[in-house]
Design an enzyme around this catalytic site. Sequence first.
Site, PDB file in Angstrom:
ATOM      1  N   ILE A  22       0.664  -1.491  -0.289  1.00  0.00           N
ATOM      2  CA  ILE A  22      -0.490  -0.466   0.095  1.00  0.00           C
ATOM      3  C   ILE A  22       1.052   0.980  -0.200  1.00  0.00           C
ATOM      4  O   ILE A  22       0.655   1.650  -0.406  1.00  0.00           O
ATOM      5  CB  ILE A  22      -0.918   0.196   1.528  1.00  0.00           C
ATOM      6  CG1 ILE A  22      -2.096  -1.025   1.356  1.00  0.00           C
ATOM      7  CG2 ILE A  22      -1.665   1.215   1.680  1.00  0.00           C
ATOM      8  CD1 ILE A  22      -2.258  -1.392   2.238  1.00  0.00           C
ATOM      9  N   GLY A  25       7.324   3.857   3.990  1.00  0.00           N
ATOM     10  CA  GLY A  25       8.049   4.970   4.883  1.00  0.00           C
ATOM     11  C   GLY A  25       9.129   4.707   5.401  1.00  0.00           C
ATOM     12  O   GLY A  25       9.692   4.170   5.117  1.00  0.00           O
ATOM     13  N   MET A  27      10.686   3.815   8.198  1.00  0.00           N
ATOM     14  CA  MET A  27      10.926   3.006   8.534  1.00  0.00           C
ATOM     15  C   MET A  27      10.015   1.470   8.591  1.00  0.00           C
ATOM     16  O   MET A  27      10.465   0.593   9.092  1.00  0.00           O
ATOM     17  CB  MET A  27      10.635   3.062  10.382  1.00  0.00           C
ATOM     18  CG  MET A  27      10.741   2.372  11.416  1.00  0.00           C
ATOM     19  SD  MET A  27      10.189   2.765  13.366  1.00  0.00           S
ATOM     20  CE  MET A  27       9.218   2.189  13.246  1.00  0.00           C
ATOM     21  N   VAL A  30       3.299  -0.677   4.282  1.00  0.00           N
ATOM     22  CA  VAL A  30       2.342  -1.260   5.239  1.00  0.00           C
ATOM     23  C   VAL A  30       1.778  -2.155   3.437  1.00  0.00           C
ATOM     24  O   VAL A  30       1.483  -1.385   2.822  1.00  0.00           O
ATOM     25  CB  VAL A  30       1.546  -0.326   4.966  1.00  0.00           C
ATOM     26  CG1 VAL A  30      -0.195  -0.465   5.179  1.00  0.00           C
ATOM     27  CG2 VAL A  30       2.262   1.127   6.492  1.00  0.00           C
ATOM     28  N   LYS A  45       1.419  -3.896   8.535  1.00  0.00           N
ATOM     29  CA  LYS A  45       2.642  -2.951   8.779  1.00  0.00           C
ATOM     30  C   LYS A  45       4.427  -3.626   9.426  1.00  0.00           C
ATOM     31  O   LYS A  45       4.597  -3.879  10.129  1.00  0.00           O
ATOM     32  CB  LYS A  45       2.525  -1.526   9.679  1.00  0.00           C
ATOM     33  CG  LYS A  45       3.486  -0.134   9.710  1.00  0.00           C
ATOM     34  CD  LYS A  45       3.644   0.094  10.402  1.00  0.00           C
ATOM     35  CE  LYS A  45       4.210   1.681  11.168  1.00  0.00           C
ATOM     36  NZ  LYS A  45       3.978   2.273  12.477  1.00  0.00           N
ATOM     37  N   ASP A 139       0.159  13.489  14.992  1.00  0.00           N
ATOM     38  CA  ASP A 139       0.121  13.316  13.682  1.00  0.00           C
ATOM     39  C   ASP A 139      -1.193  13.595  12.758  1.00  0.00           C
ATOM     40  O   ASP A 139      -1.398  13.033  11.921  1.00  0.00           O
ATOM     41  CB  ASP A 139       1.087  12.321  12.785  1.00  0.00           C
ATOM     42  CG  ASP A 139       1.688  12.926  11.548  1.00  0.00           C
ATOM     43  OD1 ASP A 139       1.598  14.490  11.402  1.00  0.00           O
ATOM     44  OD2 ASP A 139       1.850  12.179  10.425  1.00  0.00           O
TER      45      ASP A 139
END
Length: 698
Positions: A22, A25, A27, A30, A45, A139
Amino acid sequence: MDPHDPMLGRVLDGRYRIESRIARGGMAAVYRAHDLRLERTVAVKVMHPGMGEDPTFVERFVREARAAARLTHPNVVAVHDQGDDHGTLFLAMEYVPGRTLRDVVREHAPMTPAAAVAQVEPIVQALAAAHRAGVVHRDVKPENVLMARSAPGEPERPKVADFGLARAVNTATQYTATGVVIGSVSYLAPEVMSTGRVDERVDVYAVGVVLFELLTGRKPHEGESPMQIAYAHVNTDVPSPSSLVAGIPDYVDALVLRACARDVEVRPSDASVLLQHLRRVGLALTQGVASDPELVEDLLPRRQYVRPERPAQAHAPVEMTTVVGTGLTAAGTGAAAAPTEHTSVLSVSGTGTGTGTGTGTHSYPTDTLTPDAGHSGAGGGSGEASPTFDDHLQALDASQGQRRRRRGGPVTLVVALVLALAVGGGAWWFGMGRYVETPGVVSLTSAEAVETITGAGMVPVEGEAVFSDEVAAGVVVSTDPGPGEQILRGGQVTYVVSRGPEEYELPDLTGKTLDEASAVLRQFKLDVGEEKETYHEVVEKGRIISTAPDAGTVLHAGKAVDLVISKGRKPIKVSDQTGKDADKAAASFAKAGLEVKTSKEFSDTVDKGKVIRQTPTSGTLYRGDTVTLVVSDGPEMITVPNLRSSGVADATAKLEALGFKVVTKKATIYLGLQYVAGTNPGGGKKAPKGSTITLEIV
């Protein structure tokens, strides 16, 4: 999506089969995955390779998982599981297909105040639950709010995602151990950027900005760079929404200004307090109140914002790395990618150099995410006397013509000018000089995308097509890099074309076992629905009799198929009907599906028409099996012969030969001749075999 991604097809912990990526990032990445145990789609994740070898990252990942798992709320994306598969750390979460609140803002803002408040309230409810659990999201932004539907045609329900960046807090304030503050600049509270302070009120501020954006269709502070936006948040109050859009009640203005107060002490202390204010405002809107001075007085901030003291020069310098990205909605849902929020990483590390990685944001829970692939850039800084954050703001003041007198006079001014020139030159070389923006080709046809990308001086590369419910076949769904992202001149832009809705024709499953049928459905990305068992005279026990819908029906991926499974032949319990009415017994057996065979016998003991005997008399039979009934025809009737004038011995012999019993008696006129004068019953009449015939002797 990279077809060579080693995670694709892998089964984590023997349970989660990775199907497609999907987003990713710095780290983690997903993925959409299939839970083999519970037969459902989940989002997984996965930490990047090597991260699991760093104890600090492992501890943070596990801590985030536990914190997020504590949040059980209908407006929070649920965390199902966390595990370690041979060094691969992962987090299994609820999969929420659909669009994000960013799409709602783009399509419907400015909204009416009532609609905007109704859109925000579920988000605040989710954050209130998180704050009660000791978790700060950190966030909050439209990209991190997924718009879920419980069923087609049902209204959308916001669900807050990406608690992966949240931190559990045990005190009123907490600063990260590494000194890193992560978030989207347009939604970051001033104190995060100026002092690094983080508590529940940073989420309150972000919600206030989101509400402002829903009401006005724009962000409260905008600029050409993240630095300018950050400067505005720290130094300038959020304007009243009514100053941009007419017709917004004064108490709605007051709510936004209270939530976005730069002075953290006058902001609502957490989302639960904000929720109370929000509901008061919602009630006033429902009642059609145009103005409410008393409510305004209660809500308006009462304390003047005071900018924090500038840190002394002796303090550790502040390194600021800006990451500019674009966001996507959940992959595979067909929602088009669109430029989204700048995300900044402000690091108070005390070094003199800085590097940054350009990534995009995504609505699914991970750290700053990009669609499948990204790019990176680097920013060099002087190793001597790196400027503090406030120095950057002061330099920005100078570049905008806002001259200020400071201690140091001309020397300070020269330093500021040199810094501005250095920042500007570096920005040109590492930004505009070497990079250009990726053109937006989402929603264009494949041919139009190729023409647009080529015309922009880049190389178009067609990626693997994906299914999409929202985007028609042959139309571009997404690009890598995303629209507006920076890319080296002449670089490649991978565009992904829609295959249309992911639909499959339901195959014929009749005669298959449940396991075989389930495996076939998984191949077609369909789910097993209701399992109903029933008896069947032909289909073997445990095999599929039929499906709903019928074979050949075209179904969307993820659709559940109901199965009717055979329990085998229906057993029929046999009851003993001996001595009972034969006609009724035969009808009962026939109704149960048994074949009935009958025969008749004379019986001196069983009445005519009743069952003398039955085969079998008990046990279990199945439809079509045979039951035999022997029915009584009553006693056998024999005609009595005319024996008049016969000798007694001869007459007796004849009657006994016919099965009768014989007795004699003297006639009224007895002469001793030993001849039969008559019989009882008389000659020519019928009598049951075995009955007694009386001879009258003369």
